[in-house]
Design an enzyme around this catalytic site. Structure first.
Site, short mmCIF file in Angstrom:
data_model
loop_
_atom_site.label_atom_id
_atom_site.label_comp_id
_atom_site.label_asym_id
_atom_site.label_seq_id
_atom_site.Cartn_x
_atom_site.Cartn_y
_atom_site.Cartn_z
N ARG A 1 -3.89 21.77 -13.54
CA ARG A 1 -2.94 20.76 -14.03
C ARG A 1 -3.29 20.34 -15.45
O ARG A 1 -2.42 19.96 -16.24
CB ARG A 1 -2.91 19.55 -13.07
CG ARG A 1 -1.82 18.57 -13.43
CD ARG A 1 -1.48 17.62 -12.32
NE ARG A 1 -0.39 16.76 -12.76
CZ ARG A 1 0.33 15.99 -11.98
NH1 ARG A 1 0.09 15.96 -10.69
NH2 ARG A 1 1.32 15.24 -12.47
N LYS B 1 6.24 23.31 -13.54
CA LYS B 1 5.43 22.13 -13.24
C LYS B 1 5.15 22.03 -11.75
O LYS B 1 4.02 21.71 -11.33
CB LYS B 1 6.10 20.85 -13.75
CG LYS B 1 5.22 19.64 -13.45
CD LYS B 1 5.26 18.55 -14.47
CE LYS B 1 4.21 17.49 -14.14
NZ LYS B 1 4.29 16.30 -14.95
N HIS C 1 -1.90 17.59 -26.13
CA HIS C 1 -1.99 16.15 -25.89
C HIS C 1 -3.24 15.51 -26.50
O HIS C 1 -3.23 14.33 -26.80
CB HIS C 1 -1.90 15.86 -24.40
CG HIS C 1 -0.49 15.95 -23.86
ND1 HIS C 1 0.25 17.11 -23.91
CD2 HIS C 1 0.33 15.02 -23.28
CE1 HIS C 1 1.45 16.90 -23.38
NE2 HIS C 1 1.52 15.64 -23.00
N ARG D 1 0.82 -1.23 0.00
CA ARG D 1 0.00 0.00 0.00
C ARG D 1 0.85 1.28 0.00
O ARG D 1 0.40 2.31 0.48
CB ARG D 1 -0.96 0.01 1.19
CG ARG D 1 -1.94 -1.13 1.17
CD ARG D 1 -3.19 -0.80 1.95
NE ARG D 1 -4.05 -1.96 2.01
CZ ARG D 1 -4.04 -2.85 3.01
NH1 ARG D 1 -3.23 -2.69 4.04
NH2 ARG D 1 -4.84 -3.87 2.98
N ASN E 1 -1.74 19.44 -20.41
CA ASN E 1 -2.15 18.60 -21.54
C ASN E 1 -2.20 19.38 -22.85
O ASN E 1 -2.73 18.87 -23.85
CB ASN E 1 -3.52 17.97 -21.26
CG ASN E 1 -3.47 17.03 -20.07
OD1 ASN E 1 -2.45 16.39 -19.84
ND2 ASN E 1 -4.54 16.96 -19.31
N GLU F 1 8.27 19.09 -24.68
CA GLU F 1 7.67 19.29 -23.35
C GLU F 1 8.31 20.48 -22.63
O GLU F 1 7.73 21.01 -21.69
CB GLU F 1 7.79 18.01 -22.51
CG GLU F 1 7.08 16.79 -23.09
CD GLU F 1 5.57 16.73 -22.79
OE1 GLU F 1 5.02 17.68 -22.22
OE2 GLU F 1 4.94 15.70 -23.16
N GLU G 1 -5.44 17.21 -10.52
CA GLU G 1 -6.06 17.65 -11.78
C GLU G 1 -7.58 17.78 -11.65
O GLU G 1 -8.34 17.26 -12.49
CB GLU G 1 -5.69 16.66 -12.89
CG GLU G 1 -5.75 17.29 -14.27
CD GLU G 1 -5.08 16.42 -15.35
OE1 GLU G 1 -3.95 15.95 -15.15
OE2 GLU G 1 -5.73 16.24 -16.38
N HIS H 1 6.14 10.24 -28.43
CA HIS H 1 5.15 11.04 -27.70
C HIS H 1 5.43 12.54 -27.84
O HIS H 1 4.53 13.33 -28.14
CB HIS H 1 5.15 10.62 -26.23
CG HIS H 1 4.26 11.45 -25.37
ND1 HIS H 1 2.88 11.40 -25.47
CD2 HIS H 1 4.54 12.37 -24.41
CE1 HIS H 1 2.35 12.27 -24.59
NE2 HIS H 1 3.34 12.85 -23.94
N HIS I 1 -2.58 12.80 -28.96
CA HIS I 1 -3.03 11.44 -28.65
C HIS I 1 -3.65 10.79 -29.90
O HIS I 1 -3.41 9.61 -30.19
CB HIS I 1 -4.06 11.51 -27.51
CG HIS I 1 -4.66 10.20 -27.15
ND1 HIS I 1 -4.08 9.34 -26.25
CD2 HIS I 1 -5.79 9.58 -27.58
CE1 HIS I 1 -4.82 8.26 -26.15
NE2 HIS I 1 -5.87 8.38 -26.94
N LYS J 1 2.36 11.41 -11.14
CA LYS J 1 1.48 10.57 -11.97
C LYS J 1 2.24 9.29 -12.30
O LYS J 1 3.36 9.34 -12.81
CB LYS J 1 1.11 11.28 -13.27
CG LYS J 1 -0.04 12.24 -13.12
CD LYS J 1 -0.53 12.71 -14.49
CE LYS J 1 -1.66 13.70 -14.34
NZ LYS J 1 -2.09 14.27 -15.63
N1 GLY Z 1 2.28 15.14 -17.84
C1 GLY Z 1 1.14 15.81 -17.38
C2 GLY Z 1 1.03 15.85 -15.91
O1 GLY Z 1 1.94 15.46 -15.21
O2 GLY Z 1 0.02 16.29 -15.41
#
Ligand code: GLY
Length: 365
Positions: free
Chosen positions: A240, A225, A247, A119, A244, A183, A235, A265, A251, A141
């Protein structure tokens, strides 16, 4: 040395950026080793080049390592099971530290394993690609892919430290450097016009290996960031989500190319960002000049500025079809990150997918 703090209460952590940090790892990781174990998770290519440096940097610490296959295929249920078994067989305890040494694939998979084993175990990110250094290693993430799509199984699990050594970029193939750079420039396009201007002037030297430019780019990116993650870790507040930018379009291009090496990517994100600017210009939200300036910059650094340049010839309706599987789809609406200008991104929840399909058919780049 640069240090950026991500302020998340009890889960706050430092991002340390220092050329040579891996060769001097004992200095940075010493306090995490005392009385505890470090288990390094990496992949074959990184194991060849970077693991010996880390091993040397940790001096007399006996390293336990798990070496996985390189490539996106490693972010799978099967490899997650293998990794969890490996960590549990190694007797990992919650207070030990699992170290993700590699690019985004290793960081995402290892972070997810750390989130679920017992956990939640401590984990440290040592990202070795530009993309992982400026984006995926920061913010917690973690995910694997499954049959239904990319990154659909995952968790938010913050690392206890991110250690960035720009010297790892010296062995990165130029194509991967350019993809990671997408990025970097994204942060300028989202909210920092002055940084975009800096990127226009310095992208070539950064990609060619200039350390001063790399340090400035990495530090500015992770600072931006960190601020976004502090404001909206999960998010939920439309903050956040700005990360994107490019993206959703990207995508669709990645799906069309089978999420393969045909389109990396970062390359898909570059084309997607240019499309987001041109679509915003079409709707009258930003000027054509801004959209053209962004496309020109991406072209100048060797990144695609649209589907054709990315090698995708699909119809608009096909690309929109891919967007329908986007995990951000809510109640039949897909939020798009659009722009009012360079450095002025916002979340738009009123975009008509039929109009996007028409735009894609009319777009010539
Ligand atoms: N790569 C997008 C984020 O970390 O929210």
């Amino acid at each position: 040395m640069s240090c950026v703090r991500v302020g998340l209460g009890e889960q706050s952590y430092d991002i340390v950026i220092e050329p040579g940090a891996i060769r001097n790892a004992a200095e940075y990781l010493g306090s995490y080793i005392r009385g505890r174990r470090l288990v390094i998770v990496t992949e074959r290519n990184v194991a060849d080049y970077v693991l010996p440096m880390l091993s040397e940097g940790l001096k007399d610490v006996a390293l336990e390592t798990i070496v996985l296959d390189p490539g996106e295929g490693t972010k799978s249920w099967h490899q997650l099971e293998r990794l969890c078994d490996g960590l549990l067989n190694a007797g990992i305890e919650r207070s030990d530290h699992i170290v993700a040494l590699g690019g985004g694939v290793i960081g995402d998979l290892t972070g997810f394993a750390a989130a679920v084993i017992k956990r939640g175990c401590h984990f440290i990110q040592i990202p070795t690609s530009l993309l992982a250094q400026v984006d995926s290693s920061v913010g917690g993430k973690t995910a694997i892919n499954c049959r239904a799509g990319k990154n659909l199984i995952g968790a938010f699990h913050q690392p206890v430290l991110v250690l960035i050594d720009p010297e790892t970029l010296d062995t990165l193939p130029p194509r991967e450097m350019r993809a990671g750079y997408a990025e970097v420039v994204k942060y300028g396009l989202i909210g920092d016009f002055a940084f975009f201007e800096w990127c226009e002037a310095n992208a070539a030297s950064l990609i060619a290996g200039d350390r001063t430019s790399q340090m400035k780019a990495i530090e500015t990116s992770v600072r931006a960031k960190a601020a976004i993650v502090e404001a909206d870790e999960r998010e939920t507040l439309d903050r956040r989500a700005l990360l994107n930018l490019g993206h959703t379009f990207g995508h669709a291009l990645e799906a069309e190319t089978g999420f393969s090496d045909r389109l990396l990517h970062g390359e898909a994100v570059a084309a997607g960002m240019a499309l987001a600017f041109r679509y915003s210009a079409r709707l009258g939200y930003c000027t054509k000049q801004d959209a053209e300036r962004v496309s020109a910059h991406l072209r100048a650094v060797g990144l695609p500025e649209g589907p054709a340049a990315a090698g995708v010839e699909a119809k608009g309706s096909t690309l929109v079809g891919h967007m329908l599987h986007d995990k951000k789809m809510t109640g039949g609406t897909l939020p798009f990150i659009l722009v009012r200008g360079i450095g002025q991104a916002y979340v738009d929840k009123s975009v008509s997918l039929a109009d996007v399909a028409e735009f894609l058919d009319a777009d010539a780049l």
